[in-house]
Write a protein that holds these residues in place. Structure first.
Motif, PDB file in Angstrom:
ATOM      1  N   PRO A   1      13.114   5.863   3.510  1.00 14.65           N
ATOM      2  CA  PRO A   1      12.051   6.284   4.437  1.00 14.65           C
ATOM      3  C   PRO A   1      12.259   5.790   5.872  1.00 14.65           C
ATOM      4  CG  PRO A   1      11.119   5.231   2.475  1.00 14.65           C
ATOM      5  CD  PRO A   1      12.597   5.112   2.377  1.00 14.65           C
ATOM      6  N   GLU A   2      12.842   4.616   6.041  1.00 13.32           N
ATOM      7  CA  GLU A   2      13.041   4.072   7.391  1.00 13.32           C
ATOM      8  C   GLU A   2      14.097   4.848   8.179  1.00 13.32           C
ATOM      9  OE1 GLU A   2      15.588   1.499   4.611  1.00 13.32           O
ATOM     10  OE2 GLU A   2      13.565   2.316   4.569  1.00 13.32           O
ATOM     11  N   ASN A   3      14.915   5.644   7.497  1.00 13.78           N
ATOM     12  CA  ASN A   3      15.946   6.438   8.162  1.00 13.78           C
ATOM     13  C   ASN A   3      15.525   7.885   8.390  1.00 13.78           C
ATOM     14  OD1 ASN A   3      17.599   4.218   8.039  1.00 13.78           O
ATOM     15  ND2 ASN A   3      18.715   4.903   6.251  1.00 13.78           N
ATOM     16  N   ARG A   4      14.276   8.186   8.172  1.00 16.05           N
ATOM     17  CA  ARG A   4      13.803   9.567   8.233  1.00 16.05           C
ATOM     18  C   ARG A   4      14.150  10.248   9.545  1.00 16.05           C
ATOM     19  NH1 ARG A   4       7.592  10.565   8.337  1.00 16.05           N
ATOM     20  NH2 ARG A   4       8.094   9.189  10.027  1.00 16.05           N
ATOM     21  N   ASP A   5      14.021   9.551  10.648  1.00 14.60           N
ATOM     22  CA  ASP A   5      14.267  10.163  11.956  1.00 14.60           C
ATOM     23  C   ASP A   5      15.672   9.914  12.491  1.00 14.60           C
ATOM     24  OD1 ASP A   5      11.629  11.079  12.014  1.00 14.60           O
ATOM     25  OD2 ASP A   5      10.918   9.230  12.953  1.00 14.60           O
ATOM     26  N   SER A   6      16.386   8.963  11.915  1.00 11.02           N
ATOM     27  CA  SER A   6      17.672   8.585  12.504  1.00 11.02           C
ATOM     28  C   SER A   6      18.854   8.689  11.545  1.00 11.02           C
ATOM     29  CB  SER A   6      17.585   7.151  13.027  1.00 11.02           C
ATOM     30  OG  SER A   6      17.310   6.261  11.970  1.00 11.02           O
ATOM     31  N   TRP A   7      18.677   9.329  10.408  1.00 11.93           N
ATOM     32  CA  TRP A   7      19.748   9.380   9.409  1.00 11.93           C
ATOM     33  C   TRP A   7      21.018  10.041   9.952  1.00 11.93           C
ATOM     34  CZ3 TRP A   7      22.039  13.830   8.016  1.00 11.93           C
ATOM     35  CH2 TRP A   7      21.354  15.014   8.278  1.00 11.93           C
ATOM     36  N   ALA A   8      20.869  11.083  10.753  1.00 11.12           N
ATOM     37  CA  ALA A   8      22.048  11.815  11.241  1.00 11.12           C
ATOM     38  C   ALA A   8      22.885  10.940  12.175  1.00 11.12           C
ATOM     39  CB  ALA A   8      21.626  13.102  11.942  1.00 11.12           C
ATOM     40  N   LEU A   9      22.240  10.299  13.124  1.00  8.72           N
ATOM     41  CA  LEU A   9      22.959   9.454  14.071  1.00  8.72           C
ATOM     42  C   LEU A   9      23.570   8.240  13.382  1.00  8.72           C
ATOM     43  CD1 LEU A   9      23.803   8.947  16.979  1.00  8.72           C
ATOM     44  CD2 LEU A   9      21.631   7.770  17.330  1.00  8.72           C
ATOM     45  N   GLN A  10      22.831   7.629  12.486  1.00  6.86           N
ATOM     46  CA  GLN A  10      23.360   6.469  11.766  1.00  6.86           C
ATOM     47  C   GLN A  10      24.538   6.861  10.880  1.00  6.86           C
ATOM     48  OE1 GLN A  10      20.138   4.634   9.661  1.00  6.86           O
ATOM     49  NE2 GLN A  10      19.233   3.776  11.509  1.00  6.86           N
ATOM     50  N   SER A  11      24.404   7.961  10.175  1.00  7.53           N
ATOM     51  CA  SER A  11      25.493   8.436   9.320  1.00  7.53           C
ATOM     52  C   SER A  11      26.722   8.754  10.149  1.00  7.53           C
ATOM     53  CB  SER A  11      25.064   9.687   8.547  1.00  7.53           C
ATOM     54  OG  SER A  11      23.971   9.417   7.719  1.00  7.53           O
TER      55      SER A  11
ATOM     56  N   TYR B   1      34.365  15.535   2.225  1.00 13.63           N
ATOM     57  CA  TYR B   1      33.014  16.093   2.087  1.00 13.63           C
ATOM     58  C   TYR B   1      32.183  15.314   1.074  1.00 13.63           C
ATOM     59  CZ  TYR B   1      34.448  20.190   4.791  1.00 13.63           C
ATOM     60  OH  TYR B   1      34.876  21.028   5.777  1.00 13.63           O
ATOM     61  N   ARG B   2      32.790  14.868   0.003  1.00 18.21           N
ATOM     62  CA  ARG B   2      32.046  14.086  -0.994  1.00 18.21           C
ATOM     63  C   ARG B   2      31.555  12.759  -0.405  1.00 18.21           C
ATOM     64  NH1 ARG B   2      35.777  16.743  -4.207  1.00 18.21           N
ATOM     65  NH2 ARG B   2      34.855  17.795  -5.989  1.00 18.21           N
ATOM     66  N   ILE B   3      32.408  12.129   0.380  1.00  7.71           N
ATOM     67  CA  ILE B   3      31.994  10.874   1.028  1.00  7.71           C
ATOM     68  C   ILE B   3      30.832  11.141   1.972  1.00  7.71           C
ATOM     69  CG2 ILE B   3      32.722   9.056   2.620  1.00  7.71           C
ATOM     70  CD1 ILE B   3      35.546   9.334   1.376  1.00  7.71           C
ATOM     71  N   TRP B   4      30.928  12.204   2.749  1.00 10.14           N
ATOM     72  CA  TRP B   4      29.846  12.553   3.674  1.00 10.14           C
ATOM     73  C   TRP B   4      28.550  12.853   2.937  1.00 10.14           C
ATOM     74  CZ3 TRP B   4      28.045  12.118   8.299  1.00 10.14           C
ATOM     75  CH2 TRP B   4      28.898  11.927   9.369  1.00 10.14           C
ATOM     76  N   VAL B   5      28.621  13.636   1.879  1.00 14.27           N
ATOM     77  CA  VAL B   5      27.411  13.987   1.117  1.00 14.27           C
ATOM     78  C   VAL B   5      26.778  12.729   0.550  1.00 14.27           C
ATOM     79  CG1 VAL B   5      26.606  15.130  -0.991  1.00 14.27           C
ATOM     80  CG2 VAL B   5      28.031  16.378   0.634  1.00 14.27           C
ATOM     81  N   ASP B   6      27.593  11.843   0.028  1.00 16.28           N
ATOM     82  CA  ASP B   6      27.083  10.588  -0.500  1.00 16.28           C
ATOM     83  C   ASP B   6      26.382   9.778   0.593  1.00 16.28           C
ATOM     84  OD1 ASP B   6      26.979   8.937  -2.918  1.00 16.28           O
ATOM     85  OD2 ASP B   6      28.164   7.519  -1.740  1.00 16.28           O
ATOM     86  N   LEU B   7      26.979   9.722   1.762  1.00 14.53           N
ATOM     87  CA  LEU B   7      26.386   9.005   2.889  1.00 14.53           C
ATOM     88  C   LEU B   7      25.077   9.645   3.332  1.00 14.53           C
ATOM     89  CD1 LEU B   7      26.371   7.005   5.249  1.00 14.53           C
ATOM     90  CD2 LEU B   7      27.946   8.540   6.444  1.00 14.53           C
ATOM     91  N   ILE B   8      25.076  10.949   3.490  1.00 14.88           N
ATOM     92  CA  ILE B   8      23.875  11.647   3.975  1.00 14.88           C
ATOM     93  C   ILE B   8      22.731  11.522   2.978  1.00 14.88           C
ATOM     94  CG2 ILE B   8      22.903  13.915   4.496  1.00 14.88           C
ATOM     95  CD1 ILE B   8      25.635  14.622   5.754  1.00 14.88           C
ATOM     96  N   LYS B   9      23.011  11.753   1.709  1.00 14.33           N
ATOM     97  CA  LYS B   9      21.943  11.648   0.702  1.00 14.33           C
ATOM     98  C   LYS B   9      21.401  10.227   0.618  1.00 14.33           C
ATOM     99  CE  LYS B   9      22.914  15.611  -2.181  1.00 14.33           C
ATOM    100  NZ  LYS B   9      23.298  16.111  -3.506  1.00 14.33           N
ATOM    101  N   GLY B  10      22.304   9.256   0.708  1.00 14.07           N
ATOM    102  CA  GLY B  10      21.855   7.865   0.683  1.00 14.07           C
ATOM    103  C   GLY B  10      21.004   7.526   1.893  1.00 14.07           C
ATOM    104  N   ALA B  11      21.408   7.991   3.059  1.00  6.08           N
ATOM    105  CA  ALA B  11      20.658   7.701   4.288  1.00  6.08           C
ATOM    106  C   ALA B  11      19.317   8.421   4.309  1.00  6.08           C
ATOM    107  CB  ALA B  11      21.489   8.091   5.507  1.00  6.08           C
ATOM    108  N   LYS B  12      19.295   9.660   3.862  1.00  7.00           N
ATOM    109  CA  LYS B  12      18.051  10.435   3.868  1.00  7.00           C
ATOM    110  C   LYS B  12      17.048   9.942   2.829  1.00  7.00           C
ATOM    111  CE  LYS B  12      18.146  14.900   4.987  1.00  7.00           C
ATOM    112  NZ  LYS B  12      18.432  16.334   4.865  1.00  7.00           N
ATOM    113  N   SER B  13      17.527   9.272   1.805  1.00  6.83           N
ATOM    114  CA  SER B  13      16.634   8.816   0.739  1.00  6.83           C
ATOM    115  C   SER B  13      15.793   7.615   1.152  1.00  6.83           C
ATOM    116  CB  SER B  13      17.443   8.472  -0.512  1.00  6.83           C
ATOM    117  OG  SER B  13      18.210   7.304  -0.300  1.00  6.83           O
TER     118      SER B  13
END
Length: 135
Positions: A20-30, A6-18
């Motif tokens: 701007p270019e990943n705003r619409d695709s962060w979930a799929l990329q992560s 879960y910590r690895i996932w949270v780190d990935l999600i927060k990094g991806a969401k931060s």
């Protein structure tokens, strides 16, 4: 162990969401990056267990009725990719569980996931090269 996952996932999600270019695709990329890393790790673990510990291959799915190339690809997907994808989906994205996890676990600004991903990519290569050199 699940806490580390879960910590690895949270780190990935927060990094991806931060970004701007990943705003619409962060979930799929992560999802794609984490599933790739997990698949590589799962393959490595199963190979080591089957080849060096047990001595025979017990984790096999075969599609003999298909042409060889298609059967090999399908075997890889069903045996290694699908378990990781399903695990990630049901533990992270099902019912938006990641929202609860984002509140519960701190982030290391992407460094935790990056370390995990790079180890997942290069550890099999290092072990392979080491095995070739030692044999």
């Amino acid at each position: 162990m699940l806490g580390l996952y879960y910590r690895i996932w949270v780190d990935l999600i927060k990094g991806a969401k931060s970004r701007p270019e990943n705003r619409d695709s962060w979930a799929l990329q992560s999802f794609a990056f984490m599933s790739t890393a997990m698949t590589l790790n799962f393959m490595l673990i199963m190979t080591v267990i089957q080849k060096h510990i047990v001595g025979y291959y017990f984790y096999k799915v075969e599609f003999n009725f298909l042409p060889e190339y298609i059967a090999n690809v399908l075997t890889f997907v069903v045996s290694y990719v699908l378990p990781c994808v399903l695990l990630n989906y049901f533990l992270i994205f099902y019912n938006y569980r990641y929202k609860k996890l984002l509140k519960r676990y701190p982030s290391k600004e992407g460094n935790f996931f990056l370390t995990y991903f790079l180890i997942s990519l290069f550890l099999p290569l290092v072990l392979l090269i080491g095995g070739i050199i030692l044999n």
